[in-house]
Enzyme design. Structure first.
Site, PDB file in Angstrom:
ATOM      1  N   LYS A  29      36.868  17.760 108.542  1.00 20.32           N
ATOM      2  CA  LYS A  29      38.586  18.162 107.891  1.00 20.32           C
ATOM      3  C   LYS A  29      39.886  17.600 107.643  1.00 20.32           C
ATOM      4  O   LYS A  29      39.762  18.374 107.102  1.00 20.32           O
ATOM      5  CB  LYS A  29      39.046  18.826 109.725  1.00 20.32           C
ATOM      6  CG  LYS A  29      37.870  20.079 109.883  1.00 20.32           C
ATOM      7  CD  LYS A  29      37.825  20.617 110.336  1.00 20.32           C
ATOM      8  CE  LYS A  29      36.600  21.973 110.896  1.00 20.32           C
ATOM      9  NZ  LYS A  29      36.062  21.839 111.826  1.00 20.32           N
ATOM     10  N   LYS A  78      25.321  22.642 104.871  1.00 19.86           N
ATOM     11  CA  LYS A  78      25.276  23.107 105.881  1.00 19.86           C
ATOM     12  C   LYS A  78      26.211  24.056 105.621  1.00 19.86           C
ATOM     13  O   LYS A  78      26.714  24.562 104.858  1.00 19.86           O
ATOM     14  CB  LYS A  78      25.705  22.877 107.220  1.00 19.86           C
ATOM     15  CG  LYS A  78      27.105  22.690 107.241  1.00 19.86           C
ATOM     16  CD  LYS A  78      27.299  22.354 108.913  1.00 19.86           C
ATOM     17  CE  LYS A  78      29.527  22.668 108.858  1.00 19.86           C
ATOM     18  NZ  LYS A  78      29.673  22.383 109.908  1.00 19.86           N
ATOM     19  N   LYS A 134      31.932  27.938 107.120  1.00 19.47           N
ATOM     20  CA  LYS A 134      32.858  29.373 106.428  1.00 19.47           C
ATOM     21  C   LYS A 134      34.218  28.307 105.466  1.00 19.47           C
ATOM     22  O   LYS A 134      33.785  29.183 104.551  1.00 19.47           O
ATOM     23  CB  LYS A 134      34.115  29.483 108.257  1.00 19.47           C
ATOM     24  CG  LYS A 134      33.895  31.086 109.020  1.00 19.47           C
ATOM     25  CD  LYS A 134      33.835  31.041 109.619  1.00 19.47           C
ATOM     26  CE  LYS A 134      33.542  30.893 111.426  1.00 19.47           C
ATOM     27  NZ  LYS A 134      33.184  31.093 112.147  1.00 19.47           N
TER      28      LYS A 134
END
Ligand code: TYM
Length: 360
Positions: free
Chosen positions: A116, A225, A228
């Site tokens: 992130k 995977k 979002k």
């Protein structure tokens, strides 16, 4: 004779959008399947959602969306405690306290933080093991000459998640594979707290063992995977037309040329989804067809789309009615917050005592 207390289960989903098949198979479906047998606590992680700076309106809408989708998928508020994370202020206070026992280094080495933080700084993922060394990463974060920043909330995400679990003294945490590292950190923090203060206070929580391998739902865009931020989601509320289109567009390859060829990643991913949603007979049919080279990916995709829709349609059909009933939604989270707060307040009271925050 007293019946033994049920084991405490806790899990949550961030309020970052509608729920997708990864959330469903990694978390939501499991929640529904255990709610009769455990002391279940399922929450909407709106504080965690703040780590990626949503605008206030969409955060609020997403709290409602996740709540409505929990209910539409079959979580029963009479059986499980459903609450919103930010309705429990004790969580925020304990987050501050637990952070005193958490190392900056161990947080910076967490895989999801690296991922992130790179995204927040607009950096690309490393291509070699060397680039992925902790020192290289730390240099990038500390030295980033940019107007972008990595907020400290993202760094301490695992502390907050540990608090969610420990403040309820939960011992079982049903999550998908991507969250296992956070759970490992939670155990470490619990042990550290117990040993620092010489108490046997926090139990060490484990992943809820459903017998199979940990679930990782892949995307249909070839690799990785479903998520979002990957932009590759099949949503529970996707309209059938939209969902069919997404599945039909899934990446594949040219097809097996020789019997029993190894599978490419995109095709293996299609089979992973098929295994989650279809019957063993259907899976066997397509596996055999792959093995003898007669497979037509278009047929597989058509079947897959229909089998996914069989799972999502009942949920999609209930969501709008639930969303329209504000009173009901409010009642559910008020009732849930009351229960969750009672236990959280008790734990926090004891934590303050243990840490020496006792007033005069
Ligand atoms: P979130 O919102 O990222 O994910 C919610 C749940 O969905 C699972 N999941 C997946 N499982 C399999 N395959 C996928 N592609 C996939 N994508 C998502 C996640 O593993 C997770 O179980 N940090 C948590 C939220 C949280 C939490 C907690 C969970 C906050 N505090 C305390 C348990 C206990 C999270 O990842 O949310």
């Amino acid at each position: 004779m007293d019946t033994p207390a049920k084991e405490i289960v806790l899990s949550g989903i961030r309020a970052t959008g509608n729920l997708h098949l990864g959330n469903y198979y990694g978390a939501l479906r499991k929640f529904v399947s255990i709610q009769n047998d455990y002391d279940c606590n399922f929450f909407i992680a709106d504080l965690h959602a703040l780590t990626t700076a949503p605008d206030p309106q969409s955060l609020h809408a997403n709290v409602r969306n996740v709540l409505a989708e929990y209910l539409a998928a079959g979580i029963d508020p009479e059986k499980a405690t459903i609450f919103i994370q930010s309705d429990i202020p004790e969580i925020s206070e304990m987050y501050l306290l637990l952070n005193m026992h958490v190392g900056v280094g161990e947080l910076m080495r967490t895989a999801s933080f690296k991922d992130k933080a790179r995204k927040a700084l607009g950096l690309t993922a490393p291509t070699s093991a060397q680039d992925d060394s902790d020192e290289a990463f730390e240099r990038q974060i500390i030295g980033a000459e940019t107007n972008k920043r990595v907020n400290a909330g993202l760094l301490t995400y695992p502390t907050l998640m540990a608090v969610d679990i420990l403040i309820q003294k939960a011992t079982k945490v049903p999550v998908g594979k991507d969250q296992l590292q956070h759970l490992e950190l939670t155990r470490r923090f619990a042990r550290r707290f117990n040993s620092f203060y010489g108490v046997d206070f926090f139990p060490e929580p484990t992943d809820f063992d459903f017998g199979g391998a940990p679930v990782k739902v892949p995307g249909l865009d070839g690799s990785g995977k479903m998520g979002k931020s990957e932009g590759n989601c099949l949503y529970l509320i996707d309209d059938p037309k939209v969902l069919r289109k997404k599945v039909m567009r899934a990446t594949t390859d040219e097809g097996p040329k020789e019997p029993n060829s190894p599978m490419s990643e995109p095709v293996a991913n299609l089979f992973t989804l098929l295994e989650l949603t279809s019957t063993p007979e259907v899976v066997k049919h397509f596996r055999d067809a792959y093995a003898d080279c007669s497979i037509r990916y278009g047929d597989l995709k058509k079947q897959l789309a229909e089998d996914i829709l069989a799972v999502t349609t009942p949920i999609r059909e209930r969501v709008n009615d639930i969303l329209a009933d504000d009173q009901y939604l409010r009642r559910v989270v008020r009732q849930g917050a009351e229960k969750a707060r009672a236990r959280a307040a008790e734990t926090l009271r004891e934590v303050r005592q243990i840490m020496g925050l006792r007033g005069i």
